[in-house]
Design a protein around this motif. Structure first.
Motif, PDB file in Angstrom:
ATOM      1  N   PRO A  41     -13.407  36.220  30.794  1.00 14.94           N
ATOM      2  CA  PRO A  41     -14.406  36.433  31.852  1.00 14.94           C
ATOM      3  C   PRO A  41     -13.975  35.742  33.141  1.00 14.94           C
ATOM      4  N   GLY A  42     -14.183  36.385  34.254  1.00 16.30           N
ATOM      5  CA  GLY A  42     -13.783  35.813  35.536  1.00 16.30           C
ATOM      6  C   GLY A  42     -14.772  34.801  36.062  1.00 16.30           C
ATOM      7  N   ARG A  43     -16.046  34.983  35.694  1.00 13.36           N
ATOM      8  CA  ARG A  43     -17.068  34.043  36.140  1.00 13.36           C
ATOM      9  C   ARG A  43     -18.327  34.218  35.311  1.00 13.36           C
ATOM     10  N   LEU A  44     -19.157  33.189  35.316  1.00 11.34           N
ATOM     11  CA  LEU A  44     -20.446  33.258  34.634  1.00 11.34           C
ATOM     12  C   LEU A  44     -21.478  33.825  35.607  1.00 11.34           C
ATOM     13  N   SER A  45     -22.480  34.486  35.075  1.00 11.00           N
ATOM     14  CA  SER A  45     -23.559  34.981  35.927  1.00 11.00           C
ATOM     15  C   SER A  45     -24.333  33.797  36.497  1.00 11.00           C
ATOM     16  N   LYS A  46     -25.017  34.017  37.625  1.00  9.50           N
ATOM     17  CA  LYS A  46     -25.802  32.937  38.229  1.00  9.50           C
ATOM     18  C   LYS A  46     -26.884  32.454  37.275  1.00  9.50           C
ATOM     19  N   LYS A  47     -27.476  33.390  36.532  1.00  9.48           N
ATOM     20  CA  LYS A  47     -28.529  33.030  35.575  1.00  9.48           C
ATOM     21  C   LYS A  47     -27.979  32.077  34.514  1.00  9.48           C
ATOM     22  N   LEU A  48     -26.812  32.388  33.975  1.00  5.75           N
ATOM     23  CA  LEU A  48     -26.198  31.552  32.951  1.00  5.75           C
ATOM     24  C   LEU A  48     -25.744  30.213  33.524  1.00  5.75           C
ATOM     25  N   LEU A  49     -25.155  30.223  34.718  1.00  2.34           N
ATOM     26  CA  LEU A  49     -24.730  28.984  35.360  1.00  2.34           C
ATOM     27  C   LEU A  49     -25.933  28.068  35.599  1.00  2.34           C
ATOM     28  N   ASN A  50     -27.026  28.624  36.070  1.00  2.00           N
ATOM     29  CA  ASN A  50     -28.232  27.817  36.299  1.00  2.00           C
ATOM     30  C   ASN A  50     -28.766  27.239  34.994  1.00  2.00           C
ATOM     31  N   ALA A  51     -28.685  27.996  33.893  1.00  2.00           N
ATOM     32  CA  ALA A  51     -29.125  27.495  32.590  1.00  2.00           C
ATOM     33  C   ALA A  51     -28.267  26.307  32.155  1.00  2.00           C
ATOM     34  N   MET A 111      -3.685  26.180  47.537  1.00  2.00           N
ATOM     35  CA  MET A 111      -4.641  25.850  46.492  1.00  2.00           C
ATOM     36  C   MET A 111      -5.630  27.006  46.354  1.00  2.00           C
ATOM     37  N   VAL A 112      -6.159  27.149  45.183  1.00  2.00           N
ATOM     38  CA  VAL A 112      -7.105  28.196  44.847  1.00  2.00           C
ATOM     39  C   VAL A 112      -8.464  27.882  45.478  1.00  2.00           C
ATOM     40  N   SER A 113      -9.130  28.913  46.015  1.00  2.00           N
ATOM     41  CA  SER A 113     -10.491  28.742  46.526  1.00  2.00           C
ATOM     42  C   SER A 113     -11.444  28.758  45.335  1.00  2.00           C
ATOM     43  N   LEU A 114     -12.200  27.684  45.155  1.00  2.00           N
ATOM     44  CA  LEU A 114     -13.041  27.529  43.975  1.00  2.00           C
ATOM     45  C   LEU A 114     -14.513  27.641  44.326  1.00  2.00           C
ATOM     46  N   SER A 115     -15.287  28.236  43.407  1.00  2.00           N
ATOM     47  CA  SER A 115     -16.737  28.279  43.567  1.00  2.00           C
ATOM     48  C   SER A 115     -17.381  28.113  42.192  1.00  2.00           C
ATOM     49  N   ALA A 116     -18.621  27.649  42.201  1.00  2.00           N
ATOM     50  CA  ALA A 116     -19.341  27.409  40.947  1.00  2.00           C
ATOM     51  C   ALA A 116     -19.479  28.713  40.166  1.00  2.00           C
ATOM     52  N   GLY A 117     -19.269  28.608  38.863  1.00  2.00           N
ATOM     53  CA  GLY A 117     -19.374  29.766  37.981  1.00  2.00           C
ATOM     54  C   GLY A 117     -18.041  30.398  37.627  1.00  2.00           C
ATOM     55  N   MET A 118     -16.995  30.086  38.373  1.00  2.00           N
ATOM     56  CA  MET A 118     -15.678  30.661  38.092  1.00  2.00           C
ATOM     57  C   MET A 118     -15.118  30.116  36.789  1.00  2.00           C
ATOM     58  N   VAL A 119     -14.433  30.974  36.048  1.00  2.00           N
ATOM     59  CA  VAL A 119     -13.745  30.561  34.823  1.00  2.00           C
ATOM     60  C   VAL A 119     -12.276  30.389  35.180  1.00  2.00           C
ATOM     61  N   ASN A 142      -8.481  27.676  34.454  1.00  2.00           N
ATOM     62  CA  ASN A 142      -7.728  26.867  33.495  1.00  2.00           C
ATOM     63  C   ASN A 142      -7.574  25.459  34.041  1.00  2.00           C
ATOM     64  N   TYR A 143      -7.678  24.482  33.140  1.00  2.00           N
ATOM     65  CA  TYR A 143      -7.383  23.093  33.471  1.00  2.00           C
ATOM     66  C   TYR A 143      -6.754  22.470  32.227  1.00  2.00           C
ATOM     67  N   ASN A 144      -5.570  21.866  32.384  1.00  2.00           N
ATOM     68  CA  ASN A 144      -4.836  21.289  31.245  1.00  2.00           C
ATOM     69  C   ASN A 144      -4.670  22.301  30.123  1.00  2.00           C
ATOM     70  N   HIS A 145      -4.332  23.521  30.474  1.00  2.00           N
ATOM     71  CA  HIS A 145      -4.065  24.606  29.520  1.00  2.00           C
ATOM     72  C   HIS A 145      -5.291  24.994  28.700  1.00  2.00           C
ATOM     73  N   LYS A 146      -6.485  24.703  29.215  1.00  2.00           N
ATOM     74  CA  LYS A 146      -7.725  25.074  28.534  1.00  2.00           C
ATOM     75  C   LYS A 146      -8.624  25.813  29.505  1.00  2.00           C
ATOM     76  N   LYS A 147      -9.363  26.769  28.980  1.00  2.00           N
ATOM     77  CA  LYS A 147     -10.301  27.522  29.797  1.00  2.00           C
ATOM     78  C   LYS A 147     -11.518  26.654  30.095  1.00  2.00           C
ATOM     79  N   VAL A 148     -11.903  26.583  31.383  1.00  6.84           N
ATOM     80  CA  VAL A 148     -13.058  25.795  31.809  1.00  6.84           C
ATOM     81  C   VAL A 148     -13.901  26.632  32.760  1.00  6.84           C
ATOM     82  N   VAL A 149     -15.171  26.235  32.892  1.00  6.43           N
ATOM     83  CA  VAL A 149     -16.042  26.850  33.884  1.00  6.43           C
ATOM     84  C   VAL A 149     -16.357  25.787  34.934  1.00  6.43           C
ATOM     85  N   ILE A 150     -16.295  26.182  36.200  1.00  8.81           N
ATOM     86  CA  ILE A 150     -16.598  25.253  37.287  1.00  8.81           C
ATOM     87  C   ILE A 150     -18.105  25.199  37.451  1.00  8.81           C
ATOM     88  N   LEU A 151     -18.658  23.986  37.350  1.00  6.65           N
ATOM     89  CA  LEU A 151     -20.102  23.802  37.456  1.00  6.65           C
ATOM     90  C   LEU A 151     -20.524  23.401  38.861  1.00  6.65           C
TER      91      LEU A 151
END
Length: 99
Positions: free
Chosen positions: A79-89, A1-9, A11-20
């Protein structure tokens, strides 16, 4: 399984998602909170604009969901991940709506 962390972009169900958020559980399985990451501006509803090196994306807050982590995979482009500033927003806006 993939190692996941908040902010990563990812795929889920063939759609791009960001992990919150990570560290959640669904039916005893590891889960994450995700939101869609789209290039189309939502017509209505709450959303956050995400400007990245790859372009401008929108995160519709009304479509946030908890999903099993096993169903989340690498996006492979964009994009591979969102910046911490954007994730916090995004998390601040999400918390505003839940109060």
């Amino acid at each position: 399984m993939v190692s996941l962390s908040a902010g990563m972009v990812m795929n889920y169900n063939h759609k791009k998602v960001v992990i919150l958020r990570t560290g959640l559980s669904i039916d005893g399985s590891e889960a994450v909170k995700v939101a869609p990451l789209t290039t189309r501006k939502p017509g209505s509803g709450r959303h956050v604009e995400a400007k990245t090196l790859w372009g401008t994306y929108w995160i519709p807050l009304g479509q946030v969901s908890d999903v099993k982590a096993a169903g989340v995979g690498y996006a492979g482009y964009g994009p591979g991940r969102l910046s911490k500033k954007l994730l916090n927003a995004v998390l601040r806006e999400l918390d505003k709506g839940s109060q």
